[in-house]
Design a protein around this motif. Structure first.
Motif, mmCIF file in Angstrom:
data_model
loop_
_atom_site.group_PDB
_atom_site.id
_atom_site.type_symbol
_atom_site.label_atom_id
_atom_site.label_comp_id
_atom_site.label_asym_id
_atom_site.label_seq_id
_atom_site.Cartn_x
_atom_site.Cartn_y
_atom_site.Cartn_z
ATOM 1 N N ASN A 76 0.845 -1.216 0.000
ATOM 2 C CA ASN A 76 0.000 0.000 0.000
ATOM 3 C C ASN A 76 0.872 1.254 0.000
ATOM 4 O OD1 ASN A 76 -2.548 -1.236 -0.109
ATOM 5 N ND2 ASN A 76 -2.585 -1.507 2.106
ATOM 6 N N THR A 77 1.852 1.239 -0.855
ATOM 7 C CA THR A 77 2.823 2.330 -0.913
ATOM 8 C C THR A 77 2.955 2.817 -2.350
ATOM 9 O OG1 THR A 77 4.045 1.443 0.969
ATOM 10 C CG2 THR A 77 5.204 3.002 -0.448
ATOM 11 N N VAL A 78 3.033 4.125 -2.473
ATOM 12 C CA VAL A 78 3.235 4.755 -3.783
ATOM 13 C C VAL A 78 4.503 5.587 -3.706
ATOM 14 C CG1 VAL A 78 2.293 6.396 -5.447
ATOM 15 C CG2 VAL A 78 0.791 4.740 -4.335
ATOM 16 N N TYR A 79 5.269 5.548 -4.775
ATOM 17 C CA TYR A 79 6.537 6.252 -4.822
ATOM 18 C C TYR A 79 6.517 7.321 -5.903
ATOM 19 C CZ TYR A 79 7.905 1.997 -2.368
ATOM 20 O OH TYR A 79 7.973 0.950 -1.475
ATOM 21 N N LEU A 80 7.290 8.357 -5.675
ATOM 22 C CA LEU A 80 7.507 9.375 -6.694
ATOM 23 C C LEU A 80 9.012 9.547 -6.842
ATOM 24 C CD1 LEU A 80 6.418 11.462 -8.665
ATOM 25 C CD2 LEU A 80 6.440 13.141 -6.805
ATOM 26 N N GLN A 81 9.536 9.052 -7.943
ATOM 27 C CA GLN A 81 10.949 9.222 -8.245
ATOM 28 C C GLN A 81 11.109 10.499 -9.042
ATOM 29 O OE1 GLN A 81 13.737 7.259 -7.359
ATOM 30 N NE2 GLN A 81 14.797 9.061 -8.173
ATOM 31 N N MET A 82 11.866 11.425 -8.493
ATOM 32 C CA MET A 82 12.046 12.731 -9.133
ATOM 33 C C MET A 82 13.507 12.875 -9.550
ATOM 34 S SD MET A 82 9.754 15.128 -6.602
ATOM 35 C CE MET A 82 10.861 14.908 -5.203
ATOM 36 N N SER A 83 13.715 13.158 -10.813
ATOM 37 C CA SER A 83 15.058 13.317 -11.340
ATOM 38 C C SER A 83 15.154 14.652 -12.078
ATOM 39 C CB SER A 83 15.388 12.167 -12.296
ATOM 40 O OG SER A 83 15.254 10.921 -11.659
ATOM 41 N N SER A 84 16.388 15.048 -12.351
ATOM 42 C CA SER A 84 16.623 16.317 -13.057
ATOM 43 C C SER A 84 15.823 17.443 -12.420
ATOM 44 C CB SER A 84 16.260 16.168 -14.543
ATOM 45 O OG SER A 84 17.023 15.149 -15.147
ATOM 46 N N LEU A 85 15.895 17.520 -11.117
ATOM 47 C CA LEU A 85 15.094 18.495 -10.384
ATOM 48 C C LEU A 85 15.517 19.916 -10.706
ATOM 49 C CD1 LEU A 85 14.816 16.554 -7.051
ATOM 50 C CD2 LEU A 85 12.871 17.490 -8.318
ATOM 51 N N LYS A 86 14.522 20.787 -10.709
ATOM 52 C CA LYS A 86 14.730 22.199 -11.021
ATOM 53 C C LYS A 86 14.285 23.044 -9.832
ATOM 54 C CE LYS A 86 13.427 21.288 -15.840
ATOM 55 N NZ LYS A 86 12.485 21.660 -16.937
ATOM 56 N N PRO A 87 14.801 24.251 -9.700
ATOM 57 C CA PRO A 87 14.351 25.109 -8.594
ATOM 58 C C PRO A 87 12.834 25.303 -8.586
ATOM 59 C CG PRO A 87 16.349 25.992 -9.542
ATOM 60 C CD PRO A 87 15.939 24.840 -10.424
ATOM 61 N N GLU A 88 12.228 25.323 -9.752
ATOM 62 C CA GLU A 88 10.773 25.508 -9.813
ATOM 63 C C GLU A 88 10.002 24.286 -9.324
ATOM 64 O OE1 GLU A 88 12.985 26.016 -12.280
ATOM 65 O OE2 GLU A 88 12.152 25.428 -14.238
ATOM 66 N N ASP A 89 10.675 23.197 -9.035
ATOM 67 C CA ASP A 89 10.025 22.032 -8.431
ATOM 68 C C ASP A 89 9.893 22.184 -6.919
ATOM 69 O OD1 ASP A 89 11.885 19.989 -10.711
ATOM 70 O OD2 ASP A 89 9.760 20.529 -10.853
ATOM 71 N N THR A 90 10.484 23.229 -6.378
ATOM 72 C CA THR A 90 10.403 23.468 -4.942
ATOM 73 C C THR A 90 8.953 23.658 -4.511
ATOM 74 O OG1 THR A 90 12.602 24.442 -4.811
ATOM 75 C CG2 THR A 90 11.027 25.046 -3.088
ATOM 76 N N ALA A 91 8.523 22.849 -3.551
ATOM 77 C CA ALA A 91 7.132 22.886 -3.100
ATOM 78 C C ALA A 91 6.952 21.892 -1.960
ATOM 79 C CB ALA A 91 6.188 22.531 -4.248
ATOM 80 N N VAL A 92 5.800 21.989 -1.331
ATOM 81 C CA VAL A 92 5.371 20.917 -0.437
ATOM 82 C C VAL A 92 4.618 19.901 -1.293
ATOM 83 C CG1 VAL A 92 4.002 20.275 1.565
ATOM 84 C CG2 VAL A 92 5.205 22.466 1.539
ATOM 85 N N TYR A 93 5.024 18.658 -1.209
ATOM 86 C CA TYR A 93 4.424 17.596 -2.002
ATOM 87 C C TYR A 93 3.464 16.791 -1.121
ATOM 88 C CZ TYR A 93 7.462 18.528 -5.931
ATOM 89 O OH TYR A 93 8.075 19.127 -7.016
ATOM 90 N N TYR A 94 2.256 16.637 -1.631
ATOM 91 C CA TYR A 94 1.205 15.942 -0.889
ATOM 92 C C TYR A 94 0.785 14.681 -1.644
ATOM 93 C CZ TYR A 94 0.568 20.413 1.536
ATOM 94 O OH TYR A 94 0.754 21.562 2.263
ATOM 95 N N CYS A 95 0.521 13.654 -0.879
ATOM 96 C CA CYS A 95 -0.040 12.430 -1.432
ATOM 97 C C CYS A 95 -1.543 12.453 -1.211
ATOM 98 C CB CYS A 95 0.587 11.234 -0.712
ATOM 99 S SG CYS A 95 0.058 9.641 -1.323
ATOM 100 N N ASN A 96 -2.261 11.983 -2.200
ATOM 101 C CA ASN A 96 -3.723 11.953 -2.155
ATOM 102 C C ASN A 96 -4.164 10.589 -2.643
ATOM 103 O OD1 ASN A 96 -6.110 12.086 -4.210
ATOM 104 N ND2 ASN A 96 -6.565 13.708 -2.737
#
Length: 121
Positions: A76-96
């Motif tokens: 019951n787990t979901v993953y988010l693999q984030m690569s090539s991150l950019k400054p504009e990706d800065t945020a609070v990330y929420y799971c829904n």
């Protein structure tokens, strides 16, 4: 009760990678569609990507080719693999998650508390 707990956020340099996790726990009959949203300072919350129970995915154009969502139904787990991150990706990330819970027997939409991702330039 159904709970979502996100983890994996942090500070990373531009071009780097992070993996976020969203663990869903409680009286779960079925974990349906799960999505990752993000909210940057002064901006509205936006959908980043989502995955259905069948594994179909949909992502925002801004993250296509850089972010990958996956799920482990046994955990019951979901993953988010984030690569090539950019400054504009800065945020609070929420799971829904759209969850069929056992008691009462009904679908509920549940949000996590969020995890902060900061990408430095």
């Amino acid at each position: 009760q159904v709970q979502l707990v996100e983890s994996g956020g942090g500070l990373v340099q531009a071009g780097g990678s992070l993996r976020l996790s969203c663990v869903v726990s409680g009286s779960i009959v079925k974990l349906d569609t799960v999505g990752w949203y993000r909210q940057a300072p002064g901006k509205q919350r936006e959908l980043v990507t989502q995955i259905t129970s069948d594994g179909d995915t949909h992502s925002a154009d801004s993250v296509k080719g850089r972010f990958t969502i996956s799920r482990d139904n046994a955990k019951n787990t979901v993953y988010l693999q984030m690569s090539s991150l950019k400054p504009e990706d800065t945020a609070v990330y929420y799971c829904n998650a759209n969850v069929l819970q056992s008691s009462p027997y009904m679908y509920r939409v549940v949000w996590g508390q969020g995890t902060l991702v900061t990408v430095s330039s």
